[in-house]
Design a protein around this motif. Structure first.
Motif, PDB file in Angstrom:
ATOM      1  N   SER A  38       3.889  -9.377  -3.777  1.00 26.34           N
ATOM      2  CA  SER A  38       3.610  -9.137  -2.366  1.00 26.34           C
ATOM      3  C   SER A  38       4.761  -9.587  -1.480  1.00 26.34           C
ATOM      4  CB  SER A  38       2.324  -9.871  -1.980  1.00 26.34           C
ATOM      5  OG  SER A  38       2.119  -9.836  -0.593  1.00 26.34           O
ATOM      6  N   THR A  79      -1.595   1.623   2.211  1.00 27.57           N
ATOM      7  CA  THR A  79      -1.758   0.446   1.357  1.00 27.57           C
ATOM      8  C   THR A  79      -2.695   0.753   0.206  1.00 27.57           C
ATOM      9  OG1 THR A  79      -2.139  -1.949   1.449  1.00 27.57           O
ATOM     10  CG2 THR A  79      -3.730  -0.555   2.577  1.00 27.57           C
ATOM     11  N   TRP A 111      -4.079 -10.916   2.289  1.00 27.58           N
ATOM     12  CA  TRP A 111      -3.690 -10.845   3.705  1.00 27.58           C
ATOM     13  C   TRP A 111      -4.231 -12.037   4.483  1.00 27.58           C
ATOM     14  CZ3 TRP A 111      -0.256  -7.333   5.385  1.00 27.58           C
ATOM     15  CH2 TRP A 111      -0.053  -6.176   4.617  1.00 27.58           C
ATOM     16  N   ARG A 154      -2.094   2.153   9.785  1.00 24.49           N
ATOM     17  CA  ARG A 154      -2.095   1.848   8.348  1.00 24.49           C
ATOM     18  C   ARG A 154      -3.315   2.513   7.726  1.00 24.49           C
ATOM     19  NH1 ARG A 154       0.051  -1.946   4.726  1.00 24.49           N
ATOM     20  NH2 ARG A 154       1.193  -2.993   6.397  1.00 24.49           N
ATOM     21  N   GLY A 177       1.413   2.256  -1.873  1.00 24.95           N
ATOM     22  CA  GLY A 177       1.719   1.542  -0.660  1.00 24.95           C
ATOM     23  C   GLY A 177       3.028   2.100  -0.113  1.00 24.95           C
ATOM     24  N   ASN A 204       4.662  -1.090  -4.034  1.00 22.51           N
ATOM     25  CA  ASN A 204       3.381  -1.386  -4.681  1.00 22.51           C
ATOM     26  C   ASN A 204       3.453  -2.741  -5.376  1.00 22.51           C
ATOM     27  OD1 ASN A 204       2.327   1.195  -4.060  1.00 22.51           O
ATOM     28  ND2 ASN A 204       3.420   2.067  -5.803  1.00 22.51           N
TER      29      ASN A 204
END
Length: 490
Positions: A270, A292, A303, A329, A376, A389
């Motif tokens: 991430s 996403t 998140w 998004r 993503g 990703n």
């Protein structure tokens, strides 16, 4: 209750255990007929509901399997176990039954005597699971607060001083359904130290253990323990990320870093993807269209907890704050994925999406499963798509690329367009859109607003604090303030 505790509450799982016990018993007592006994699904369902008692041969196998007399196996669990448990352990028993009844990803182990128990939480798909120490004490709720008995005993003092993660659970069992109140053992130690001589600590009613607070504990402790395990390895690997950032595409295998936990792998992937995207958006004056891959609360909880995630969202919002166009998004969350998720996971998903709306990013949720494998991406229309990703990457820690071919760009543009045209989140403002999402996720909006207001007052850290330097409660507290500003009747 025993089926849930052992995770044998699926007929197929139970049959494997039952038939193994039948063969062992048949051999031990020289009764071959027992090895031929099987369990029809209808019988299993009726036993689990307490609707019938099996035949004598079958009860012998069940007694062998569970180590409990058959007359107890088919008696009400709470009544039976209360007779077998000393009075000072009744609070733990009530908590055990309540937690295992409500949350299938939890198991509680209660040792004899005054030793603390163990609270195991397991992941569903994206987390490894971990266990924390747990102690149970009587509690009394009065209005908006709950008082937990913390009278000193040797074993309880050692529990509070332990370096291991622990939770103190207060049990108010004056009603037919016990109310549980939870606090991190380190916070309980701090609270008792600030009020020496008192035999109780007072908690806000927001500490009640329900789907919201359980989801927070369930996700945090798994991330926290995994990242603490990987702390040294992550510090070393982070220096190597600059090499990968210079490459137009990369997809390092898990086998390159086999010692990392799932939490550590997710954090590394991430973190890299966020840096990869920001670096390749340099010089762009108009906001990109984002997509996403997260589909569950287990995946989206990153998140809420990862410090670099909130920093990434703020950096995006700040960079395009003066743009006339709004940032969006896209998620793909199918109805089947919603139905497979427990409510506490769906709450985590809703909170994560609300964090993006809070940062000025309009979210579209597409229910069409056709797009469930969507990358993503950050799409710069007619120019390029930055692909990044880190979840569901088939053995890679991350998979990033920069795409310029027109057919591929058209695919990302169509995915974003479909999400916008058919989003379950419709409305002119964040509150309206999030309320529509809550309906899709089957979450009571009025209840959620009330709980977020309660947690806004006390703060996430009053319940539990991350120990890893890579985690923070900052994003969650912002979300609780955001939800707390909404009107529940709108």
């Amino acid at each position: 209750m025993l089926l849930r505790e052992r995770r044998w509450d699926r007929w197929s799982t139970f049959c494997l255990r039952f038939e193994h016990a039948a063969r062992e018993l048949a051999k031990d007592i020289n009764a071959p007929r027992l090895a031929t006994i099987t369990v029809p699904r209808r019988s299993f369902d009726r036993w689990a509901k307490g609707e019938c008692v099996p035949r004598p041969d079958t009860t012998l196998i069940l007694e062998r399997l569970f180590g409990v007399p058959s007359e107890d196996l088919f008696s009400p669990a709470l009544e039976t176990l209360h007779l077998q448990v000393p009075s000072h352990d009744r609070d733990g028993l009530s908590a055990l039954l309540t937690i295992t009844e409500n949350w299938s990803t939890s198991r509680l182990f209660m040792p004899a005597g005054e030793l603390p128990g163990s609270w195991e939480m397991v992941g569903r798909q994206a987390l490894d699971g971990t266990a924390s120490a747990v102690a149970f004490r009587p509690a009394i709720r009065s209005g908006s607060t709950a008082q937990i008995d913390v009278a000193s005993t040797g074993s309880f003092d050692r529990f509070l001083r332990s370096a291991r993660r622990g939770f103190l659970v207060g049990v108010d069992d004056r009603e037919s359904t016990p109310q549980l109140f939870v606090i991190d053992a380190a916070n309980a130690r701090r609270a008792r130290a600030t009020s020496p001589g008192r035999s109780v600590i007072e908690l806000p009613g927001a500490h009640v253990l329900d789907d919201l607070t359980y989801g927070l504990l369930w996700s945090l402790v798994q991330f926290d323990d995994g990242l603490l395990t990987d702390d040294s390895a992550l510090a070393q690997e982070r220096h190597a990320l600059d090499t990968y950032l210079a490459l137009p595409r990369s997809a390092p295998s898990h086998l390159a870093m086999p010692d990392l936990t799932t939490a550590g792998t997710q954090w590394l992937g991430s973190s890299f993807c966020a840096r990869h995207i920001m670096r390749r958006l340099d010089g762009l004056t108009e906001p990109p269209v984002l997509g996403t891959r997260e589909q569950t609360g287990e995946q989206a909880a990153t998140w809420l907890w990862f410090q670099h995630k909130i920093e990434y969202l703020r950096a995006l919002s700040s960079r395009y704050a003066d743009s006339a166009a709004s940032m969006s998004r896209a998620f793909c969350i199918s109805e089947s994925e919603v139905s497979r998720s427990d409510r506490y996971e769906r709450i985590l998903l809703l909170l994560a999406i609300s964090l993006m709306e809070l940062q000025g990013i309009r979210v579209d949720v597409l229910p069409d499963p056709e797009y469930s494998e969507m990358d993503g991406f950050a799409l710069i229309p007619e120019r390029r798509a930055v692909v990044a990703n880190w979840t569901r990457t088939d053995g890679a820690i991350w998979a990033v690329d920069t795409v310029t071919q027109r057919p591929a760009l058209r695919g990302y543009r169509e995915a974003a367009g479909e999400a916008q045209a058919h989003s379950v989140m419709r409305g002119p403002d964040p509150q309206t859109r999030l309320r529509a999402l809550a309906g899709y996720l089957e979450i009571d909006w009025t209840w959620l607003i009330g709980r977020c207001r309660e947690l806004r007052e006390c703060g996430t850290a009053s319940i539990v604090r991350p120990r890893s330097r890579h985690l923070s409660v900052e994003a969650l507290d912002e979300v609780f303030h955001f939800f707390g500003s909404f009107a529940p009747d709108r």
